[in-house]
Design an enzyme around this catalytic site. Structure first.
Site, PDB file in Angstrom:
ATOM      1  N   PRO A 104     -49.340  27.763   6.047  1.00 45.92           N
ATOM      2  CA  PRO A 104     -49.796  26.844   4.879  1.00 45.92           C
ATOM      3  C   PRO A 104     -48.319  26.472   4.109  1.00 45.92           C
ATOM      4  CG  PRO A 104     -51.166  28.681   4.749  1.00 45.92           C
ATOM      5  CD  PRO A 104     -49.920  29.054   5.719  1.00 45.92           C
ATOM      6  N   CYS A 105     -48.424  25.389   3.380  1.00 44.82           N
ATOM      7  CA  CYS A 105     -47.349  24.467   2.865  1.00 44.82           C
ATOM      8  C   CYS A 105     -47.597  24.880   1.480  1.00 44.82           C
ATOM      9  CB  CYS A 105     -47.268  23.088   2.822  1.00 44.82           C
ATOM     10  SG  CYS A 105     -45.990  22.421   2.068  1.00 44.82           S
ATOM     11  N   GLN A 106     -46.845  25.911   0.828  1.00 46.65           N
ATOM     12  CA  GLN A 106     -47.238  26.323  -0.535  1.00 46.65           C
ATOM     13  C   GLN A 106     -45.814  26.227  -1.378  1.00 46.65           C
ATOM     14  OE1 GLN A 106     -48.657  30.213   1.312  1.00 46.65           O
ATOM     15  NE2 GLN A 106     -50.584  29.659   0.277  1.00 46.65           N
ATOM     16  N   TYR A 108     -42.919  28.138  -2.792  1.00 49.85           N
ATOM     17  CA  TYR A 108     -42.105  29.270  -2.189  1.00 49.85           C
ATOM     18  C   TYR A 108     -41.095  29.836  -3.158  1.00 49.85           C
ATOM     19  CZ  TYR A 108     -43.911  27.200   2.030  1.00 49.85           C
ATOM     20  OH  TYR A 108     -44.735  26.650   3.108  1.00 49.85           O
ATOM     21  N   ASN A 148     -45.377  23.542  10.638  1.00 51.83           N
ATOM     22  CA  ASN A 148     -46.088  23.246   9.085  1.00 51.83           C
ATOM     23  C   ASN A 148     -46.196  21.726   8.997  1.00 51.83           C
ATOM     24  OD1 ASN A 148     -46.282  23.274   5.832  1.00 51.83           O
ATOM     25  ND2 ASN A 148     -45.529  25.316   6.448  1.00 51.83           N
TER      26      ASN A 148
END
Length: 429
Positions: A104-106, A108, A148
């Site tokens: 997932p794109c979160q 970071y 992603n």
């Protein structure tokens, strides 16, 4: 020359096995047209899939993975806890040559610099840090292939490009050189318009000419591009420490420096926009449609419901009221195709594709007899390049749609895998 040496793979965030299928291929003796040759001598020796929250009802993807690859083919536990157990010596993870995964794109962001004893710490539950931890624990496998969303290159909105800079800094810290591409699958002949960022990191003793590497590297061999002009290529340096990337990278910048193609070596980046150079066959939505006799009744839209679908798909400019504040605001959005064209690649499949309710984003086609219907799960499987019926392992139609909304186009890692195999073959000559 393709590699003959087995390339052992660990598949993280495995879903229903898209990376594994792309690398190892598949064959269905009952349907000869449903076949994808192996990309090379890839063998998945370990996989992990966990759908939070941790209830058995949520583990439908892992159950599909087991149904297709074997009961012991996947570890269905939280990856963070799995790595804790491994570090304590209470579990085994085999050594691998390659790590793959879609994560997932979160956010970071990291807590402290490398110079401090504890090293970097990501926010709890942010899965990038488990990938980074896995790579360190397994002594830096030769290849890493990750997928992603395309917005990864410009997130977060408050510090454009910071998250990707953190990832590049981490990979650089481990000694990897990196290539990346935003691949729109439809531009390379697949029947779905799906833009995703693919990151290929690998260990190499070769010194790169960064500008030339963009059009001559492994990613460009898998997905050819028009060679960019020298003035189109931009350069940026990545901080050695992910903490510094968190704190300082592109601070105040309104635009991310990372474009849809790029390379990095020793912290130096070359990046640019690119144009695809594909001349092969092209598939469209109509190519994956099943016979209408195989479509269940509930997938057809009742005539009285068509106005609601048409409203949701149509252009709007109207006053709306915020339910919390009572504030009236002007809402507007453009029209979407209704029905979806079957003579072009489909729009991107989303996780909410399932269910009978009217929706702006679900696909709807018009049949030859004039009726309208949603796509059935077998069609969603095939739009992602999986064999027809891949997710038909006992899960609901909604869960099947969710799995495909989360999946990748199988042909993309397949193309990258073929190039890696050829690259490995040349190394061992």
């Amino acid at each position: 020359m393709s590699s003959k040496k087995t390339i052992r793979v660990a598949e993280l965030f495995a879903g229903v096995g898209g990376f594994r299928l792309g690398l190892e291929g598949y064959h269905n003796p009952d349907e000869p047209n449903m076949e994808l040759p192996a990309a090379g001598p890839f063998k998945t020796v370990w996989a992990n899939q966990w759908e939070p929250p941790g209830t058995e009802a949520k583990q439908f993807a892992a159950r599909c993975y087991r149904a297709r690859f074997g009961e012991k083919s996947v570890v269905n536990e939280d990856i963070h806890e799995v790595l804790d157990t491994y570090e304590r010596g209470e579990a085994d993870i085999p050594d691998v040559d390659m790590v793959v995964g879609g994560f997932p794109c979160q956010d970071y962001s990291v807590a402290k610099p490398l110079s401090q004893a504890g090293g970097i710490e990501g926010k709890k539950g942010v899965l990038w840090w488990d990938i980074y931890r896995f790579l360190k624990l397994k002594k830096t496998p030769r290849y890493v292939l990750l997928e992603n969303v395309d917005r990864l290159l410009k997130s977060p909105a408050s510090q454009r490009g910071r998250d990707f800079a953190i990832i590049l800094s981490c990979l650089n810290d481990l000694g990897y050189s990196v290539e990346w591409r935003v691949v729109n699958s439809a531009e390379y002949g697949f029947p779905q318009r799906r833009k995703r960022t693919y990151i290929l990191a690998y260990l190499t003793g070769e010194e790169w000419d960064l500008d030339n590497r963009i059009s001559q590297g492994l990613m460009a061999q898998a997905f050819p591009i028009v060679t960019p002009s020298p003035e189109a290529v931009h350069h940026v340096d990545i901080p050695d420490d992910p903490y510094l990337a968190t704190r300082d990278f592109n601070k105040g910048g309104k635009v991310s420096p990372f474009m849809d193609a790029g390379v990095m070596q020793d912290g130096h980046v070359a990046t640019c926009k690119v144009a695809e150079a594909y001349e092969g066959a092209r598939r469209v939505l109509g190519d994956v449609l099943v016979d209408e006799a195989d479509v269940p009744y509930e997938f057809y839209i009742e005539p009285e419901m068509l106005p609601k679908w048409q409203y949701l798909k149509g252009a709007k400019r109207e006053d709306r009221v915020d339910k919390k504040t009572g504030f009236t605001y002007k809402y507007s959005e453009g029209a979407m195709a209704f029905p979806d064209a079957v003579d072009r690649p489909s729009r991107t499949i989303l996780t909410g594709e399932g269910g009978r309710g009217a929706s702006r984003f679900k696909h709807v086609i018009k049949t030859e007899d004039g009726r309208y219907r949603r796509l059935v799960p077998d069609e969603l499987d095939q739009l992602q390049g999986f064999p027809r019926g891949w997710t038909n392992t006992g899960m609901s139609d909604g869960h099947r749609a969710f799995c495909m909304g989360n999946a990748l186009v199988v042909g993309v890692p397949h193309a990258i895998g073929r190039v890696i195999s050829e690259f490995e073959g040349k190394r061992h000559v």
